[in-house]
Design an enzyme around this catalytic site. Structure first.
Site, PDB file in Angstrom:
ATOM      1  N   LYS A  22      89.122  48.301  84.157  1.00 42.37           N
ATOM      2  CA  LYS A  22      90.172  49.268  84.383  1.00 42.37           C
ATOM      3  C   LYS A  22      91.324  48.732  83.562  1.00 42.37           C
ATOM      4  O   LYS A  22      92.079  49.408  82.948  1.00 42.37           O
ATOM      5  CB  LYS A  22      90.312  49.156  85.859  1.00 42.37           C
ATOM      6  CG  LYS A  22      92.035  49.859  86.242  1.00 42.37           C
ATOM      7  CD  LYS A  22      92.324  49.722  87.359  1.00 42.37           C
ATOM      8  CE  LYS A  22      92.846  48.321  87.872  1.00 42.37           C
ATOM      9  NZ  LYS A  22      94.338  48.141  88.140  1.00 42.37           N
ATOM     10  N   ASN A  23      91.805  47.307  83.518  1.00 40.38           N
ATOM     11  CA  ASN A  23      92.901  46.873  83.107  1.00 40.38           C
ATOM     12  C   ASN A  23      92.797  46.804  81.511  1.00 40.38           C
ATOM     13  O   ASN A  23      94.019  46.757  80.969  1.00 40.38           O
ATOM     14  CB  ASN A  23      93.512  45.581  83.835  1.00 40.38           C
ATOM     15  CG  ASN A  23      94.029  45.798  85.221  1.00 40.38           C
ATOM     16  OD1 ASN A  23      93.905  46.972  85.670  1.00 40.38           O
ATOM     17  ND2 ASN A  23      93.810  44.739  85.781  1.00 40.38           N
ATOM     18  N   CYS A 117     101.370  48.436  93.024  1.00 40.65           N
ATOM     19  CA  CYS A 117     101.225  47.925  94.468  1.00 40.65           C
ATOM     20  C   CYS A 117     102.301  47.051  94.727  1.00 40.65           C
ATOM     21  O   CYS A 117     102.733  46.258  93.771  1.00 40.65           O
ATOM     22  CB  CYS A 117      99.719  46.939  94.607  1.00 40.65           C
ATOM     23  SG  CYS A 117      98.253  48.022  94.703  1.00 40.65           S
ATOM     24  N   ARG A 122     107.497  42.006  90.370  1.00 41.22           N
ATOM     25  CA  ARG A 122     106.977  42.626  89.507  1.00 41.22           C
ATOM     26  C   ARG A 122     107.965  43.051  88.287  1.00 41.22           C
ATOM     27  O   ARG A 122     107.758  44.216  87.862  1.00 41.22           O
ATOM     28  CB  ARG A 122     105.835  43.646  89.766  1.00 41.22           C
ATOM     29  CG  ARG A 122     104.807  43.321  90.727  1.00 41.22           C
ATOM     30  CD  ARG A 122     103.712  44.123  90.847  1.00 41.22           C
ATOM     31  NE  ARG A 122     102.798  44.105  89.884  1.00 41.22           N
ATOM     32  CZ  ARG A 122     101.660  44.742  89.868  1.00 41.22           C
ATOM     33  NH1 ARG A 122     101.308  45.638  90.831  1.00 41.22           N
ATOM     34  NH2 ARG A 122     100.938  44.818  88.785  1.00 41.22           N
ATOM     35  N   ASP A 311      93.490  38.692  90.924  1.00 41.89           N
ATOM     36  CA  ASP A 311      92.850  39.774  91.413  1.00 41.89           C
ATOM     37  C   ASP A 311      91.748  39.454  92.235  1.00 41.89           C
ATOM     38  O   ASP A 311      91.075  40.593  92.715  1.00 41.89           O
ATOM     39  CB  ASP A 311      92.677  40.647  90.454  1.00 41.89           C
ATOM     40  CG  ASP A 311      93.637  41.138  89.710  1.00 41.89           C
ATOM     41  OD1 ASP A 311      95.005  41.009  89.945  1.00 41.89           O
ATOM     42  OD2 ASP A 311      93.722  41.666  88.582  1.00 41.89           O
ATOM     43  N   ARG A 404      91.746  53.424  93.328  1.00 40.46           N
ATOM     44  CA  ARG A 404      92.320  53.304  92.049  1.00 40.46           C
ATOM     45  C   ARG A 404      91.826  52.431  91.155  1.00 40.46           C
ATOM     46  O   ARG A 404      92.048  52.451  89.821  1.00 40.46           O
ATOM     47  CB  ARG A 404      93.769  52.908  92.296  1.00 40.46           C
ATOM     48  CG  ARG A 404      94.612  53.758  93.321  1.00 40.46           C
ATOM     49  CD  ARG A 404      96.121  53.407  93.467  1.00 40.46           C
ATOM     50  NE  ARG A 404      96.160  51.944  93.022  1.00 40.46           N
ATOM     51  CZ  ARG A 404      96.350  50.740  93.427  1.00 40.46           C
ATOM     52  NH1 ARG A 404      96.866  51.151  94.767  1.00 40.46           N
ATOM     53  NH2 ARG A 404      96.487  49.620  93.201  1.00 40.46           N
TER      54      ARG A 404
HETATM   55  C1  EPZ Z   1      98.429  42.893  85.310  1.00 39.36           C
HETATM   56  O1  EPZ Z   1      99.754  43.332  85.879  1.00 39.36           O
HETATM   57  C2  EPZ Z   1      97.266  43.682  86.021  1.00 39.36           C
HETATM   58  N1  EPZ Z   1      97.666  45.022  85.989  1.00 39.36           N
HETATM   59  C3  EPZ Z   1      97.205  43.172  87.512  1.00 39.36           C
HETATM   60  O2  EPZ Z   1      96.140  44.020  88.052  1.00 39.36           O
HETATM   61  C4  EPZ Z   1      97.054  41.681  87.532  1.00 39.36           C
HETATM   62  O3  EPZ Z   1      96.960  41.152  88.831  1.00 39.36           O
HETATM   63  C5  EPZ Z   1      97.975  40.878  86.789  1.00 39.36           C
HETATM   64  O4  EPZ Z   1      98.135  41.473  85.369  1.00 39.36           O
HETATM   65  C6  EPZ Z   1      97.860  39.467  86.731  1.00 39.36           C
HETATM   66  O5  EPZ Z   1      96.390  39.312  85.936  1.00 39.36           O
HETATM   67  C7  EPZ Z   1      97.357  45.664  84.889  1.00 39.36           C
HETATM   68  O6  EPZ Z   1      96.560  45.192  84.084  1.00 39.36           O
HETATM   69  C8  EPZ Z   1      97.528  47.206  84.811  1.00 39.36           C
HETATM   70  P1  EPZ Z   1     101.663  40.156  84.622  1.00 39.36           P
HETATM   71  P2  EPZ Z   1     100.917  42.870  85.433  1.00 39.36           P
HETATM   72  O7  EPZ Z   1     102.896  40.867  83.751  1.00 39.36           O
HETATM   73  O8  EPZ Z   1     101.060  43.100  83.831  1.00 39.36           O
HETATM   74  C9  EPZ Z   1     105.823  37.908  86.214  1.00 39.36           C
HETATM   75  C10 EPZ Z   1      94.792  44.714  89.800  1.00 39.36           C
HETATM   76  O9  EPZ Z   1      94.726  44.536  91.160  1.00 39.36           O
HETATM   77  N2  EPZ Z   1     106.405  38.937  85.055  1.00 39.36           N
HETATM   78  O10 EPZ Z   1     100.511  39.157  84.032  1.00 39.36           O
HETATM   79  O11 EPZ Z   1     102.009  43.605  86.313  1.00 39.36           O
HETATM   80  C11 EPZ Z   1     105.198  38.649  87.273  1.00 39.36           C
HETATM   81  O12 EPZ Z   1     106.118  38.924  88.362  1.00 39.36           O
HETATM   82  C12 EPZ Z   1      96.260  44.315  89.286  1.00 39.36           C
HETATM   83  O13 EPZ Z   1      94.240  45.335  89.300  1.00 39.36           O
HETATM   84  C13 EPZ Z   1     107.664  38.609  84.901  1.00 39.36           C
HETATM   85  O14 EPZ Z   1     108.354  37.416  85.416  1.00 39.36           O
HETATM   86  O15 EPZ Z   1     100.965  41.221  85.477  1.00 39.36           O
HETATM   87  C14 EPZ Z   1     104.125  37.887  87.786  1.00 39.36           C
HETATM   88  O16 EPZ Z   1     104.566  36.693  88.554  1.00 39.36           O
HETATM   89  C15 EPZ Z   1      97.376  44.030  90.187  1.00 39.36           C
HETATM   90  N3  EPZ Z   1     108.336  39.239  84.091  1.00 39.36           N
HETATM   91  C16 EPZ Z   1     103.495  37.037  86.643  1.00 39.36           C
HETATM   92  O17 EPZ Z   1     104.694  37.328  85.581  1.00 39.36           O
HETATM   93  C17 EPZ Z   1     107.633  40.255  83.450  1.00 39.36           C
HETATM   94  O18 EPZ Z   1     108.168  40.993  82.365  1.00 39.36           O
HETATM   95  C18 EPZ Z   1     102.541  37.789  85.706  1.00 39.36           C
HETATM   96  O19 EPZ Z   1     102.484  39.262  85.877  1.00 39.36           O
HETATM   97  C19 EPZ Z   1     106.531  40.289  83.628  1.00 39.36           C
HETATM   98  C20 EPZ Z   1     105.720  39.699  84.617  1.00 39.36           C
END
Ligand code: EPZ
Length: 434
Positions: A22-23, A117, A122, A311, A404
């Site tokens: 999915k991702n 979610c 985020r 995840d 989802r």
């Molecule tokens: C992606 O979310 C996935 N979603 C998530 O999948 C997954 O949990 C996550 O990556 C981590 O592997 C999609 O791919 C659509 P991140 P994302 O940016 O991109 C911080 C699922 O269940 N951060 O890697 O939102 C953030 O707060 C889901 O399928 C910042 O501080 O995750 C977090 O602590 C849920 N500033 C960390 O980085 C930013 O601009 C990692 O977030 C971006 C992120």
């Protein structure tokens, strides 16, 4: 609202075919609009997040031809708008990829702030930092909850990410492939779906090097062409079925997987007594958890790839709650990812969560089905796993979250012997997504 009725205590046997990631698919669908030529995407997971994103690109004029549930042909030539603000798109996290893709294609985008979610705050500051480094003006408008972006001269640059964000890494790739000159992303995320999106873009003529390492170099090209691409198998769907077998016991072979992507999960399961066997063909994994044998305990800490995935954190907790001894699960990526623990406690689990960060699990011999509710996608998978392993019946409300990210989750579980049925209670679904 949809719910599962699960009669637990049945061991799982047989084969499960794992779907596309999915991702990865979310980034790939957004990337497909970067060219005016048709792009064929195969091994697409048929889950609601994907369908929402496809509707969103249709909404801005792209042609979306769904050949079958797992194959789509997208053509971005007909895109006639850069405004993505619908109520539905606001609920999905991956709406942010339309920012990167529209910046790359049109030099302009107006996209609703991503929802998703409630697993933490985020922020998207790293996405915006990356876009700004490429010369893009980005404004966050709190009034209409939208990001406004525009650029006249998209140019490559060096970007150091403060956190190795999956979303920011993919988004910067989407924006930078058509920029002038070279972009370097340091401290890039390394998850398998980053590599898949990069491979997809390269198959369209992009020049991206280093995906899968923490330095990605993107050499801007003039234009991209159409392609045919098959998405990698979903590491998290596979890991979820592995945990289901570990908790409910049985002997199940997962087909269409990349075992290397599952190593962090396999090694934890092996550590507590589950047998994980990779097939000679290299695209199957067999999971054996002996009935009547209690699993052990472990310490799990979520990490970026190749560490243990956030995840999979809820699902491994559902396994460890039934192990002998004490386990610890620490979440380091998101600050609000233990909401399901309250539901597990209603089933008889003995788990304390400290500072929303660490779950102390005191293994119990059994848990009992009851009426519980899904708080988010992966939590929903974990509660289903708990219900499969529990004695008696569980009613699991709000499984719409699960839909989802998991295609036909109940059907695939029934196929390996689970007693699980889906019921629709009413139709007032209003969910944030991944
Ligand atoms: C992606 O979310 C996935 N979603 C998530 O999948 C997954 O949990 C996550 O990556 C981590 O592997 C999609 O791919 C659509 P991140 P994302 O940016 O991109 C911080 C699922 O269940 N951060 O890697 O939102 C953030 O707060 C889901 O399928 C910042 O501080 O995750 C977090 O602590 C849920 N500033 C960390 O980085 C930013 O601009 C990692 O977030 C971006 C992120």
């Amino acid at each position: 609202m949809n719910r599962y009725i699960i009669n637990g205590g049945k061991s799982l046997h047989g084969d499960v075919v794992i779907g596309g990631a999915k991702n990865a698919a979310l980034g790939i669908i957004a990337g497909a609009i970067l060219t005016d030529e048709p792009v064929t995407i195969e091994n697409l997971p048929d889950v609601s997040d994907i369908n929402v994103l496809l509707d969103a690109i249709k909404g801005i004029g792209a042609t979306v031809d769904r050949i079958d549930p797992h194959k789509v042909v997208i053509c971005g030539k007909t895109i006639n708008s850069v405004v993505v603000k619908s109520e539905v798109i606001q609920k999905i996290r991956a709406s942010y990829y339309l920012l990167g893709a529209l910046i790359g294609k049109k030099g302009q985008a107006q996209v609703a702030m991503p929802g998703g979610c409630d697993i933490g705050s985020r922020p998207i500051d790293q996405h915006l930092k990356g876009f700004r480094a490429l010369g893009v003006n980005c404004d966050e408008n709190e009034k209409d909850n939208c990001i406004y972006a525009n650029v006249t001269n998209l140019r490559g640059n060096g970007i150091f990410l403060d956190v190795a964000s999956v979303g920011a890494t993919i988004n910067i790739m989407l924006a930078a492939v058509l920029a002038k000159g070279q972009t370097t992303v340091e401290n890039a995320a390394k998850e398998p779906h980053i590599v898949d999106v990069a491979n997809f873009l390269n198959s369209m003529g992009a020049r991206i090097k280093g995906a899968g390492t923490d330095v990605i170099r993107i050499y801007g090209v003039e234009s991209l062409r159409g392609t045919e691409y098959s998405i990698i198998p979903d590491q998290i769907e596979a890991g979820t079925f592995m945990c289901a077998v570990a908790a409910a016991k049985g002997d199940v072979t997962l087909k269409n997987v990349i075992p290397r992507h599952l190593e962090a999960i396999s090694s934890k399961l092996e550590e507590i007594g589950v047998r994980v066997e990779e097939s000679a063909s290299g695209d199957e994994v067999r999971i054996v958890a002996e009935e009547g044998t209690r699993l052990g305990s472990s310490t799990v800490r979520t990490r970026v790839y190749p560490g243990f995935p956030t995840d999979m954190q809820p699902q491994i907790t559902s396994v460890l709650m039934l192990g002998s001894g004490n386990s610890t699960v620490t979440e380091t990526i998101f600050e609000n990812r233990f909401r399901y623990v309250e539901e597990l406690r209603k089933m008889g689990a003995d788990i304390d969560v400290k500072d929303n960060k660490t779950a102390k699990i005191h293994g119990v011999e059994s848990v009992t089905g009851t009426h519980i509710e899904v708080p988010d996608l992966r939590a929903g998978a974990a509660l289903t796993i708990a219900a499969l392993a529990a004695g008696g019946q569980t009613v699991l409300d709000w499984i719409d979250y699960i839909e989802r990210g998991y295609e036909d989750f109940d059907g695939k579980l029934r196929g390996i012997g689970a007693d699980i049925v889906k019921e629709t209670v009413d139709d007032r679904s209003n969910l944030g997504t991944e």
